[in-house]
Design an enzyme around this catalytic site. Structure first.
Site, PDB file in Angstrom:
ATOM      1  N   LYS A   1      12.576 -14.979 -30.751  1.00 41.14           N
ATOM      2  CA  LYS A   1      12.657 -16.097 -31.698  1.00 41.14           C
ATOM      3  C   LYS A   1      13.935 -16.911 -31.507  1.00 41.14           C
ATOM      4  O   LYS A   1      13.892 -18.137 -31.446  1.00 41.14           O
ATOM      5  CB  LYS A   1      12.589 -15.574 -33.135  1.00 41.14           C
ATOM      6  CG  LYS A   1      11.460 -14.589 -33.386  1.00 41.14           C
ATOM      7  CD  LYS A   1      10.083 -15.143 -33.048  1.00 41.14           C
ATOM      8  CE  LYS A   1       8.995 -14.115 -33.327  1.00 41.14           C
ATOM      9  NZ  LYS A   1       7.650 -14.623 -32.969  1.00 41.14           N
TER      10      LYS A   1
ATOM     11  N   ILE B   1      15.293 -10.434 -36.333  1.00 46.09           N
ATOM     12  CA  ILE B   1      14.933 -11.181 -35.125  1.00 46.09           C
ATOM     13  C   ILE B   1      15.012 -12.695 -35.306  1.00 46.09           C
ATOM     14  O   ILE B   1      14.975 -13.435 -34.320  1.00 46.09           O
ATOM     15  CB  ILE B   1      13.526 -10.794 -34.617  1.00 46.09           C
ATOM     16  CG1 ILE B   1      12.442 -11.224 -35.600  1.00 46.09           C
ATOM     17  CG2 ILE B   1      13.440  -9.297 -34.352  1.00 46.09           C
ATOM     18  CD1 ILE B   1      11.029 -11.029 -35.063  1.00 46.09           C
TER      19      ILE B   1
ATOM     20  N   ASP C   1      15.008  -5.854 -39.890  1.00 52.29           N
ATOM     21  CA  ASP C   1      14.451  -6.671 -38.808  1.00 52.29           C
ATOM     22  C   ASP C   1      15.161  -8.024 -38.853  1.00 52.29           C
ATOM     23  O   ASP C   1      14.904  -8.834 -39.741  1.00 52.29           O
ATOM     24  CB  ASP C   1      12.944  -6.821 -39.032  1.00 52.29           C
ATOM     25  CG  ASP C   1      12.256  -7.590 -37.914  1.00 52.29           C
ATOM     26  OD1 ASP C   1      12.933  -8.356 -37.217  1.00 52.29           O
ATOM     27  OD2 ASP C   1      11.033  -7.425 -37.753  1.00 52.29           O
TER      28      ASP C   1
END
Length: 503
Positions: free
Chosen positions: A279, A240, A238
């Protein structure tokens, strides 16, 4: 769930009604507290300040400026209206070619141009939440498990398990080695799961970490790739927060690691990346989630599954134009990093003024703050008691470490990039007032305890003194009624003597 009786529940599916969503966790309870009493500088200055939501609102002015200069990017403006019919028509689940190409290019820029991404391997989904669930649906069956190092994102049980039926197996990390993910910890959790007859399908990590705010070093990433390869399980990364790195060391993507390894030592088909623009660009409302897989079968299956969570064609159209603007993207990434560093430094100094410790970080939109010194005792019950005070009295929504499955009580995640400078100052003032008040209370309690001890000692001394005087009076009385020779050292004292009884 409000409005549903237990009998009504019986009419619903187990997927819809199971408790794995985590809605009743402190992580989401903090959001509810904010929703009930949201802070506003003039309308509600005593309200709850939202510091539990990891949003990047520091560069909205750059986005707005670009939109003003590029009205054609939107089909809702006179300049872009001529493309309305083409964009409004049905788009299949492959996505607009210009969108997937722009996203692939942007992902490469975020990683310093050190790796390239194939637009044909990009799968769309509704935000990172949808992307995480999509990859789980592709890789595992109900009852299967994924390893996940602690502390980990508080909503992972919802994203990864709620509808898929998966389970998470924590790989416990702690502050003694700065929460480093070790091969030993991975092997221990993996072995225990196998001994319990649990089918482990993979390992999922966040890099940079949520909630730690740190990026993984190259050696750790290589170790993770080797571990998953050796056990023939998947590795889901992940990433992000990859563009939120504001200090050294620089971000290293798993994509870089596998490109450095030859095909004989790395099974690329086991590697998958989750990404989004929530983000890095500050677009959580656009619901742009991405799965990038090196596995052809995952790409084919995932693309069909993405039909349930596509990014709207209007959003794709606008972002394709924005992310293809090299000058804008380069400036945005540079300025975003600078502003995050500035906000991080400012907030850090505010915490240092009241001696609040935090975990050293170089990325993310939050701090991992250590408030263990403010706990009445080192327990999770004490952590929750402190959290309730912070929510209800200090009026700050921060997230307790237990929500992130941290084994050590006293850690809290505090977001700092989802508000303006004025709100940051209000939040810092509340934190200072709370900590200083807490310290004064502790000192007063300690002083009162000390005074009570002194009083108690004085009372015991006075009691002993009275007893001594009483004994002396008894002795004087005895001397007046008995002849002196009876008290000589050679003469025994009768058992009935008041002096013996007093002694």
């Amino acid at each position: 769930m409000v409005g549903l009786s237990s009998k009504s529940y019986e009419l619903l599916s187990k997927i819809a009604t199971n408790e794995k969503h985590g809605e009743n966790s402190p992580y989401f309870d903090g959001w509810k507290a904010y929703d009930r009493d949201p802070y506003h500088p003039t309308k509600n200055p005593q309200g709850v300040i939202q510091m539990g939501l990891a949003e990047n609102q520091l560069c909205f002015d750059l986005i707005e400026e670009w939109l003003k200069k590029n009205p054609k990017a939107s089909i809702c403006t006179p300049e872009g209206l001529h493309q309305f019919r083409d964009i409004a028509n049905f788009q299949d689940y492959h996505g607009l070619p210009q969108f997937t190409s722009a996203v692939a290019k942007f992902m490469s820029k975020v990683r310093g141009g050190r790796v390239k991404f194939d637009p044909n391997r990009i799968l769309m989904s509704g935000g990172a939440t949808g992307a995480n669930e999509l990859i789980m649906f592709c890789l595992a069956d109900p009852g299967d498990a994924f390893l996940v190092p602690t502390p980990y994102y508080a909503a992972y049980p919802r994203d990864l398990c709620w509808r898929t039926g998966l389970r998470l197996i924590p790989v416990h990390c702690d502050s003694s080695n700065n929460f480093k993910i070790t091969r030993e910890a991975l092997e221990s959790s993996y072995k225990k799961a196998k001994d319990d007859n649990i089918n482990v399908k993979g390992l999922i990590i966040t890099n940079p970490s949520n909630p730690l705010g740190t990026s993984l070093d190259r050696d750790t990433l290589k170790s993770l790739v080797n571990f998953t390869n050796d056990n023939n399980i998947h590795l889901v990364c992940d990433e992000i927060y990859s563009a939120t790195v504001f200090d050294s060391p620089r971000f290293v993507s798993v994509a870089e690691i596998i490109e450095e390894m030859d095909d004989s030592s790395c099974k690329k088909e086991l590697i998958h990346i989750v990404y989004s623009l929530s983000k890095d660009m500050g677009f959580p409302g656009f619901r742009v989630g991405i799965v990038y897989s090196y596995n052809d079968n995952v790409v084919n299956c995932g693309r069909k599954m993405s039909s349930f969570g596509l990014v709207s064609s209007q959003t794709q159209h606008m972002l394709a134009a924005m992310l293809s603007d090299d000058e804008f993207v380069d400036n945005f990434l540079k300025e975003s990093s600078r502003r995050l560093a500035k906000r991080h430094e400012y907030f850090s100094k505010g915490l240092e003024e009241v001696n609040i410790k935090r975990f050293p970080s170089n990325a993310g939109l939050f701090y991992w703050m250590n408030l263990s010194s403010l706990l009445k005792e080192q327990s999770f019950e004490a952590e929750m008691a402190l959290w309730r005070v912070i929510i209800n009295e200090v009026k700050l929504n921060v997230s307790p470490g237990s929500s992130f499955n941290c084994l050590e009580p006293g850690w809290f995640r505090v977001c700092f990039a989802n508000m303006d400078d004025e709100t940051v100052e209000v939040a810092l003032k509340r934190i200072r007032a709370f900590v200083i008040g807490k310290e004064k209370t502790t000192k007063n309690n300690n002083r009162a305890k000390k005074n009570n001890n002194v009083v108690e000692v004085k009372k015991r001394w006075q009691q002993n003194l009275r007893l001594s005087f009483s004994s002396s009076r008894l002795l004087d009385h005895h001397e007046t009624v008995m002849s002196p020779h009876i008290l000589s050292p050679h003469s025994p004292i009768p058992a009935s003597s008041p002096l013996v009884q007093a002694t």
